[in-house]
Scaffold this motif. Sequence first.
Motif, PDB file in Angstrom:
ATOM      1  N   MET A 111      -6.918  -6.880  -3.600  1.00  0.00           N
ATOM      2  CA  MET A 111      -5.845  -7.508  -2.832  1.00  0.00           C
ATOM      3  C   MET A 111      -4.866  -6.446  -2.341  1.00  0.00           C
ATOM      4  SD  MET A 111      -4.825 -10.541  -1.778  1.00  0.00           S
ATOM      5  CE  MET A 111      -5.528 -11.767  -2.880  1.00  0.00           C
ATOM      6  N   ILE A 112      -4.589  -6.462  -1.034  1.00  0.00           N
ATOM      7  CA  ILE A 112      -3.642  -5.531  -0.432  1.00  0.00           C
ATOM      8  C   ILE A 112      -2.231  -6.098  -0.562  1.00  0.00           C
ATOM      9  CG2 ILE A 112      -2.922  -4.386   1.702  1.00  0.00           C
ATOM     10  CD1 ILE A 112      -5.555  -3.362   0.724  1.00  0.00           C
ATOM     11  N   LYS A 113      -1.338  -5.302  -1.138  1.00  0.00           N
ATOM     12  CA  LYS A 113       0.052  -5.730  -1.320  1.00  0.00           C
ATOM     13  C   LYS A 113       0.890  -5.215  -0.148  1.00  0.00           C
ATOM     14  CE  LYS A 113      -0.261  -5.838  -6.368  1.00  0.00           C
ATOM     15  NZ  LYS A 113      -0.144  -7.310  -6.463  1.00  0.00           N
ATOM     16  N   ALA A 114       1.558  -6.147   0.535  1.00  0.00           N
ATOM     17  CA  ALA A 114       2.276  -5.811   1.760  1.00  0.00           C
ATOM     18  C   ALA A 114       3.777  -6.053   1.624  1.00  0.00           C
ATOM     19  CB  ALA A 114       1.741  -6.633   2.928  1.00  0.00           C
ATOM     20  N   ALA A 115       4.539  -5.235   2.366  1.00  0.00           N
ATOM     21  CA  ALA A 115       5.984  -5.414   2.462  1.00  0.00           C
ATOM     22  C   ALA A 115       6.398  -5.285   3.914  1.00  0.00           C
ATOM     23  CB  ALA A 115       6.714  -4.378   1.609  1.00  0.00           C
ATOM     24  N   VAL A 116       7.501  -5.925   4.260  1.00  0.00           N
ATOM     25  CA  VAL A 116       8.015  -5.887   5.629  1.00  0.00           C
ATOM     26  C   VAL A 116       9.467  -5.432   5.601  1.00  0.00           C
ATOM     27  CG1 VAL A 116       8.571  -7.239   7.681  1.00  0.00           C
ATOM     28  CG2 VAL A 116       6.450  -7.693   6.439  1.00  0.00           C
ATOM     29  N   ILE A 117       9.774  -4.421   6.406  1.00  0.00           N
ATOM     30  CA  ILE A 117      11.146  -3.940   6.545  1.00  0.00           C
ATOM     31  C   ILE A 117      11.686  -4.471   7.871  1.00  0.00           C
ATOM     32  CG2 ILE A 117      12.678  -1.944   6.612  1.00  0.00           C
ATOM     33  CD1 ILE A 117      10.458  -0.311   5.274  1.00  0.00           C
ATOM     34  N   GLY A 118      12.748  -5.248   7.791  1.00  0.00           N
ATOM     35  CA  GLY A 118      13.302  -5.900   8.979  1.00  0.00           C
ATOM     36  C   GLY A 118      12.873  -7.353   8.999  1.00  0.00           C
ATOM     37  N   CYS A 119      13.820  -8.269   8.863  1.00  0.00           N
ATOM     38  CA  CYS A 119      13.493  -9.694   8.742  1.00  0.00           C
ATOM     39  C   CYS A 119      13.941 -10.503   9.949  1.00  0.00           C
ATOM     40  CB  CYS A 119      14.104 -10.263   7.463  1.00  0.00           C
ATOM     41  SG  CYS A 119      13.403  -9.592   5.951  1.00  0.00           S
ATOM     42  N   GLY A 120      13.819  -9.915  11.126  1.00  0.00           N
ATOM     43  CA  GLY A 120      14.141 -10.621  12.354  1.00  0.00           C
ATOM     44  C   GLY A 120      12.976 -11.474  12.828  1.00  0.00           C
ATOM     45  N   SER A 121      12.998 -11.825  14.105  1.00  0.00           N
ATOM     46  CA  SER A 121      12.020 -12.777  14.642  1.00  0.00           C
ATOM     47  C   SER A 121      10.594 -12.250  14.630  1.00  0.00           C
ATOM     48  CB  SER A 121      12.413 -13.167  16.066  1.00  0.00           C
ATOM     49  OG  SER A 121      13.588 -13.934  16.062  1.00  0.00           O
ATOM     50  N   ILE A 122      10.409 -10.951  14.920  1.00  0.00           N
ATOM     51  CA  ILE A 122       9.045 -10.416  14.966  1.00  0.00           C
ATOM     52  C   ILE A 122       8.405 -10.443  13.586  1.00  0.00           C
ATOM     53  CG2 ILE A 122       9.555  -7.955  14.586  1.00  0.00           C
ATOM     54  CD1 ILE A 122       7.147  -9.316  17.242  1.00  0.00           C
ATOM     55  N   ALA A 123       9.215 -10.260  12.545  1.00  0.00           N
ATOM     56  CA  ALA A 123       8.704 -10.338  11.175  1.00  0.00           C
ATOM     57  C   ALA A 123       8.428 -11.785  10.794  1.00  0.00           C
ATOM     58  CB  ALA A 123       9.712  -9.723  10.205  1.00  0.00           C
ATOM     59  N   ARG A 124       9.367 -12.664  11.102  1.00  0.00           N
ATOM     60  CA  ARG A 124       9.252 -14.070  10.720  1.00  0.00           C
ATOM     61  C   ARG A 124       8.088 -14.767  11.413  1.00  0.00           C
ATOM     62  NH1 ARG A 124      12.784 -18.273   8.931  1.00  0.00           N
ATOM     63  NH2 ARG A 124      14.497 -16.775   8.763  1.00  0.00           N
ATOM     64  N   HIS A 125       7.955 -14.545  12.713  1.00  0.00           N
ATOM     65  CA  HIS A 125       6.985 -15.314  13.502  1.00  0.00           C
ATOM     66  C   HIS A 125       5.624 -14.646  13.660  1.00  0.00           C
ATOM     67  CE1 HIS A 125       9.952 -18.286  14.493  1.00  0.00           C
ATOM     68  NE2 HIS A 125      10.766 -17.380  14.990  1.00  0.00           N
TER      69      HIS A 125
ATOM     70  N   ASP B  18      -4.698  -8.289  11.079  1.00  0.00           N
ATOM     71  CA  ASP B  18      -6.080  -8.267  10.564  1.00  0.00           C
ATOM     72  C   ASP B  18      -6.739  -6.914  10.838  1.00  0.00           C
ATOM     73  OD1 ASP B  18      -5.785 -10.846   9.695  1.00  0.00           O
ATOM     74  OD2 ASP B  18      -6.908 -11.761  11.337  1.00  0.00           O
ATOM     75  N   ALA B  19      -6.510  -6.358  12.030  1.00  0.00           N
ATOM     76  CA  ALA B  19      -7.094  -5.056  12.360  1.00  0.00           C
ATOM     77  C   ALA B  19      -6.524  -3.958  11.468  1.00  0.00           C
ATOM     78  CB  ALA B  19      -6.834  -4.729  13.828  1.00  0.00           C
ATOM     79  N   PHE B  20      -5.234  -4.021  11.205  1.00  0.00           N
ATOM     80  CA  PHE B  20      -4.579  -3.043  10.340  1.00  0.00           C
ATOM     81  C   PHE B  20      -5.132  -3.113   8.921  1.00  0.00           C
ATOM     82  CE2 PHE B  20      -0.588  -2.191   7.720  1.00  0.00           C
ATOM     83  CZ  PHE B  20      -0.715  -0.814   7.774  1.00  0.00           C
ATOM     84  N   ILE B  21      -5.230  -4.312   8.394  1.00  0.00           N
ATOM     85  CA  ILE B  21      -5.739  -4.487   7.024  1.00  0.00           C
ATOM     86  C   ILE B  21      -7.194  -4.041   6.924  1.00  0.00           C
ATOM     87  CG2 ILE B  21      -6.284  -6.191   5.242  1.00  0.00           C
ATOM     88  CD1 ILE B  21      -3.292  -5.464   5.507  1.00  0.00           C
ATOM     89  N   GLU B  22      -7.990  -4.344   7.923  1.00  0.00           N
ATOM     90  CA  GLU B  22      -9.393  -3.912   7.924  1.00  0.00           C
ATOM     91  C   GLU B  22      -9.503  -2.392   7.892  1.00  0.00           C
ATOM     92  OE1 GLU B  22     -11.374  -5.639  11.252  1.00  0.00           O
ATOM     93  OE2 GLU B  22     -11.071  -7.709  10.563  1.00  0.00           O
ATOM     94  N   SER B  23      -8.657  -1.715   8.630  1.00  0.00           N
ATOM     95  CA  SER B  23      -8.705  -0.249   8.650  1.00  0.00           C
ATOM     96  C   SER B  23      -8.299   0.333   7.302  1.00  0.00           C
ATOM     97  CB  SER B  23      -7.804   0.302   9.760  1.00  0.00           C
ATOM     98  OG  SER B  23      -6.435   0.207   9.432  1.00  0.00           O
ATOM     99  N   VAL B  24      -7.317  -0.289   6.662  1.00  0.00           N
ATOM    100  CA  VAL B  24      -6.878   0.179   5.342  1.00  0.00           C
ATOM    101  C   VAL B  24      -7.985  -0.031   4.318  1.00  0.00           C
ATOM    102  CG1 VAL B  24      -5.270  -0.282   3.441  1.00  0.00           C
ATOM    103  CG2 VAL B  24      -4.418  -0.129   5.787  1.00  0.00           C
ATOM    104  N   GLN B  25      -8.585  -1.204   4.340  1.00  0.00           N
ATOM    105  CA  GLN B  25      -9.644  -1.501   3.367  1.00  0.00           C
ATOM    106  C   GLN B  25     -10.860  -0.596   3.553  1.00  0.00           C
ATOM    107  OE1 GLN B  25     -10.018  -5.798   4.112  1.00  0.00           O
ATOM    108  NE2 GLN B  25      -9.358  -6.138   2.003  1.00  0.00           N
ATOM    109  N   ALA B  26     -11.214  -0.333   4.799  1.00  0.00           N
ATOM    110  CA  ALA B  26     -12.390   0.488   5.081  1.00  0.00           C
ATOM    111  C   ALA B  26     -12.075   1.976   5.100  1.00  0.00           C
ATOM    112  CB  ALA B  26     -12.996   0.074   6.426  1.00  0.00           C
ATOM    113  N   ASP B  27     -10.782   2.301   5.023  1.00  0.00           N
ATOM    114  CA  ASP B  27     -10.309   3.686   5.114  1.00  0.00           C
ATOM    115  C   ASP B  27     -10.831   4.350   6.388  1.00  0.00           C
ATOM    116  OD1 ASP B  27      -8.843   5.893   4.317  1.00  0.00           O
ATOM    117  OD2 ASP B  27     -10.495   6.770   3.176  1.00  0.00           O
TER     118      ASP B  27
END
Length: 339
Positions: free
Chosen positions: A1-15, A298-307
Amino acid sequence: MIKAAVIGCGSIARHRHLLEYQANPEVEITAVCDINQERAEDLGSIFDAMAYTDYEEMLEREEIDVVSVCTPNYLHAPMTIKALESGRHVLCEKPMATSAEEADEMIEAAKNARKWLMIAHNQRFVPSHEKARQLISDGEIGKVYSFRTAFGHGGPEGWSADGADSWFFKKDEAFIGAMGDLGVHKTDLLRFILGEEIVSVGAFIETSAKDHSTVDDNAVCVLRTAGGTIGTLAASWSYVGGEDNSTIIYGEKAMLHLEEDPVNNLVIQYHNGDRVKFELGGIQTNESGGQKSTGVIDAFIESVQADTEPPVPGEEGKKSLEVILAALEADETKRIIDL
């Protein structure tokens, strides 16, 4: 399981970022951070994540694999670099930085940390754009002669968490207005679809629609690619009649109409009059509330998982940024800027 965090809680993060992380079964949202404590705690409650007001404290205390940087533009570079140096992969919102030098520092930080840096240029993942890239690459429309692309809407006050008081309108925080918010998406899209670099830029950039803004709200650019294809790009916060996110590619054998029609997302108009229409699912818009997935997470997570290198690495983000920087210089000097 990939653990994620978000810096900045404006609209782009929320939506977008948080909803797309939540929808990915391989991701657990661990923490969120914003200098506005109420905003951070609100999203922390919604997404069952720890809430912070200090991103460095969050990076130090939490077990995190990936970080989304969704802050005002002037903070993209320092926060991205800090997150990379702490050993996290980073997905940074566009424009990736406020200068080419900052972009280089971000790229170098990723290399030194041996972590992936991806820039959130979501137009590459729109089905009609992917199809257009393939058609051009396959020679379906022959030599490309010209293009016209536009991205405009009524302005960030209808989208940003802070409305008319948003950082989007403040030069010291945003650095650049509609060209950085919307235009950079289109420079990246053109480079992606055409498969070649933009080498010359001319521009007219104005602040004419927003009395409360200290950044540009209307811009029109003339661009030339390495192969000699010429065209225009318009970015605007003054399209009060609705959002326009369309592109037309003019080729030897046919024209491609992209995202002009909400149903037929790609229309091929051949020189003999034949028309072929594709219903491909459409493009995500601010007007729809951002509920349609961009595919970026999804593309970002796939790249991290596949390195493996992400589809929009820092180097690509920098090239798209440089076109925007050249447009600013072209407008200021009233001359064509060669990249």
